[in-house]
Motif scaffolding. Structure first.
Motif, PDB file in Angstrom:
ATOM      1  N   GLU A 166      25.156  26.927  46.672  1.00 60.15           N
ATOM      2  CA  GLU A 166      23.735  26.760  47.000  1.00 60.15           C
ATOM      3  C   GLU A 166      23.104  28.091  47.362  1.00 60.15           C
ATOM      4  OE1 GLU A 166      23.536  23.937  50.152  1.00 60.15           O
ATOM      5  OE2 GLU A 166      23.939  22.231  48.852  1.00 60.15           O
ATOM      6  N   ASN A 167      23.787  28.884  48.179  1.00 54.58           N
ATOM      7  CA  ASN A 167      23.260  30.186  48.573  1.00 54.58           C
ATOM      8  C   ASN A 167      23.029  31.083  47.360  1.00 54.58           C
ATOM      9  OD1 ASN A 167      23.259  29.480  51.263  1.00 54.58           O
ATOM     10  ND2 ASN A 167      25.225  30.438  51.686  1.00 54.58           N
ATOM     11  N   ARG A 168      23.979  31.081  46.442  1.00 52.90           N
ATOM     12  CA  ARG A 168      23.835  31.901  45.241  1.00 52.90           C
ATOM     13  C   ARG A 168      22.671  31.415  44.385  1.00 52.90           C
ATOM     14  NH1 ARG A 168      28.944  34.753  43.568  1.00 52.90           N
ATOM     15  NH2 ARG A 168      30.303  34.594  45.373  1.00 52.90           N
ATOM     16  N   LEU A 169      22.554  30.104  44.221  1.00 52.39           N
ATOM     17  CA  LEU A 169      21.462  29.557  43.413  1.00 52.39           C
ATOM     18  C   LEU A 169      20.101  29.859  44.042  1.00 52.39           C
ATOM     19  CD1 LEU A 169      22.991  26.109  42.413  1.00 52.39           C
ATOM     20  CD2 LEU A 169      22.509  28.038  40.885  1.00 52.39           C
TER      21      LEU A 169
ATOM     22  N   MET B 277      19.397  32.338  46.033  1.00 53.74           N
ATOM     23  CA  MET B 277      19.147  33.765  45.881  1.00 53.74           C
ATOM     24  C   MET B 277      18.642  34.078  44.470  1.00 53.74           C
ATOM     25  SD  MET B 277      21.735  36.999  46.003  1.00 53.74           S
ATOM     26  CE  MET B 277      22.424  36.415  44.475  1.00 53.74           C
ATOM     27  N   LEU B 278      19.277  33.481  43.458  1.00 53.57           N
ATOM     28  CA  LEU B 278      18.837  33.698  42.081  1.00 53.57           C
ATOM     29  C   LEU B 278      17.407  33.212  41.875  1.00 53.57           C
ATOM     30  CD1 LEU B 278      22.056  32.644  40.131  1.00 53.57           C
ATOM     31  CD2 LEU B 278      21.127  34.955  40.359  1.00 53.57           C
ATOM     32  N   ALA B 279      17.077  32.080  42.474  1.00 55.72           N
ATOM     33  CA  ALA B 279      15.724  31.536  42.340  1.00 55.72           C
ATOM     34  C   ALA B 279      14.709  32.428  43.039  1.00 55.72           C
ATOM     35  CB  ALA B 279      15.666  30.121  42.905  1.00 55.72           C
ATOM     36  N   GLN B 280      15.029  32.918  44.223  1.00 52.06           N
ATOM     37  CA  GLN B 280      14.088  33.735  44.982  1.00 52.06           C
ATOM     38  C   GLN B 280      13.867  35.100  44.343  1.00 52.06           C
ATOM     39  OE1 GLN B 280      15.843  33.583  48.889  1.00 52.06           O
ATOM     40  NE2 GLN B 280      14.617  31.817  49.486  1.00 52.06           N
ATOM     41  N   THR B 281      14.870  35.600  43.623  1.00 51.66           N
ATOM     42  CA  THR B 281      14.709  36.898  42.967  1.00 51.66           C
ATOM     43  C   THR B 281      14.129  36.750  41.565  1.00 51.66           C
ATOM     44  OG1 THR B 281      17.011  36.839  42.196  1.00 51.66           O
ATOM     45  CG2 THR B 281      16.560  37.991  44.278  1.00 51.66           C
ATOM     46  N   GLY B 282      13.836  35.518  41.152  1.00 55.03           N
ATOM     47  CA  GLY B 282      13.203  35.283  39.861  1.00 55.03           C
ATOM     48  C   GLY B 282      14.147  35.359  38.682  1.00 55.03           C
ATOM     49  N   GLN B 283      15.440  35.222  38.909  1.00 53.51           N
ATOM     50  CA  GLN B 283      16.406  35.319  37.825  1.00 53.51           C
ATOM     51  C   GLN B 283      16.627  33.988  37.114  1.00 53.51           C
ATOM     52  OE1 GLN B 283      19.964  37.265  39.177  1.00 53.51           O
ATOM     53  NE2 GLN B 283      18.822  38.903  40.171  1.00 53.51           N
ATOM     54  N   LEU B 284      16.091  32.904  37.665  1.00 59.43           N
ATOM     55  CA  LEU B 284      16.198  31.597  37.011  1.00 59.43           C
ATOM     56  C   LEU B 284      14.880  31.301  36.308  1.00 59.43           C
ATOM     57  CD1 LEU B 284      17.966  29.439  39.743  1.00 59.43           C
ATOM     58  CD2 LEU B 284      18.982  30.501  37.743  1.00 59.43           C
ATOM     59  N   ARG B 285      14.953  31.075  35.010  1.00 62.38           N
ATOM     60  CA  ARG B 285      13.747  30.794  34.233  1.00 62.38           C
ATOM     61  C   ARG B 285      13.532  29.297  34.019  1.00 62.38           C
ATOM     62  NH1 ARG B 285      12.285  35.349  35.449  1.00 62.38           N
ATOM     63  NH2 ARG B 285      12.827  37.153  34.219  1.00 62.38           N
ATOM     64  N   GLN B 286      14.581  28.531  34.192  1.00 61.96           N
ATOM     65  CA  GLN B 286      14.515  27.083  33.983  1.00 61.96           C
ATOM     66  C   GLN B 286      15.479  26.410  34.945  1.00 61.96           C
ATOM     67  OE1 GLN B 286      15.633  27.042  29.896  1.00 61.96           O
ATOM     68  NE2 GLN B 286      17.815  27.051  30.303  1.00 61.96           N
ATOM     69  N   LYS B 287      15.460  25.083  34.938  1.00 57.52           N
ATOM     70  CA  LYS B 287      16.368  24.350  35.823  1.00 57.52           C
ATOM     71  C   LYS B 287      17.815  24.581  35.394  1.00 57.52           C
ATOM     72  CE  LYS B 287      13.596  20.697  37.701  1.00 57.52           C
ATOM     73  NZ  LYS B 287      13.696  19.352  38.214  1.00 57.52           N
ATOM     74  N   VAL B 288      18.690  24.650  36.377  1.00 62.46           N
ATOM     75  CA  VAL B 288      20.113  24.870  36.119  1.00 62.46           C
ATOM     76  C   VAL B 288      20.729  23.550  35.660  1.00 62.46           C
ATOM     77  CG1 VAL B 288      22.318  25.513  37.172  1.00 62.46           C
ATOM     78  CG2 VAL B 288      20.221  26.703  37.834  1.00 62.46           C
ATOM     79  N   THR B 289      21.406  23.595  34.513  1.00 56.72           N
ATOM     80  CA  THR B 289      22.057  22.402  33.982  1.00 56.72           C
ATOM     81  C   THR B 289      23.465  22.273  34.549  1.00 56.72           C
ATOM     82  OG1 THR B 289      22.996  23.561  32.083  1.00 56.72           O
ATOM     83  CG2 THR B 289      20.765  22.630  31.816  1.00 56.72           C
ATOM     84  N   GLU B 290      24.075  21.145  34.278  1.00 52.53           N
ATOM     85  CA  GLU B 290      25.437  20.921  34.751  1.00 52.53           C
ATOM     86  C   GLU B 290      26.401  21.927  34.124  1.00 52.53           C
ATOM     87  OE1 GLU B 290      28.595  17.273  35.440  1.00 52.53           O
ATOM     88  OE2 GLU B 290      26.930  16.980  34.059  1.00 52.53           O
TER      89      GLU B 290
END
Length: 133
Positions: free
Chosen positions: A74-77, A79-92
């Motif tokens: 969760e912490n890693r996810l 962090m990735l979201a807050q730094t803008g590295q996620l462009r879409q929802k994370v899939t399974e």
């Protein structure tokens, strides 16, 4: 949801918790609990935004087995979201890849810290003294 909406939700929940705390007699413990609850709700809101339902379900199952691993993911996810590295929802599948990468890193770290003891063969033994009689 935008960051402003999340902030507004957090403020509203904090106000609600403060009102409940005031009616019950506020103490340091109740304030700590309120902060923890607000933080948990904030984390949950962020995770709901960045995880698709199947990935959220898998993360929930991981939490049942090993709480610390789920918190690390969760912490890693977050962090990735807050730094803008996620462009879409994370899939399974992406969550599985992240889990495998973390497991591989942990294995490499364990191997780096491993101590290897090589024992010499054919060394002297107390029984060898008896043969020379």
């Amino acid at each position: 949801m935008a960051d402003a909406e999340l902030e507004e939700i957090r403020r509203a929940r904090l106000a609600q918790l403060q009102q409940q705390g005031n009616s019950q007699g506020s103490g340091q413990n109740s304030q700590d609990e309120q902060r923890k609850q607000v933080e948990a709700e904030r984390r949950s809101a962020i995770l709901n935004q960045i995880l698709d339902p199947a990935a959220a379900d898998r993360l929930g199952r991981i939490r049942l087995v090993k709480e610390s691993r789920a918190v690390d993911i969760e912490n890693r996810l977050i962090m990735l979201a807050q730094t803008g590295q996620l462009r879409q929802k994370v899939t399974e599948e992406q969550l599985k890849d992240l889990l495998n990468a973390i497991a591989e890193n942990q294995r490499k770290e364990e191997e780096e810290h491993k101590i290897v003891i090589n024992r010499r063969k054919g060394g002297w033994d107390d029984d060898d003294d008896l043969l020379d009689l």
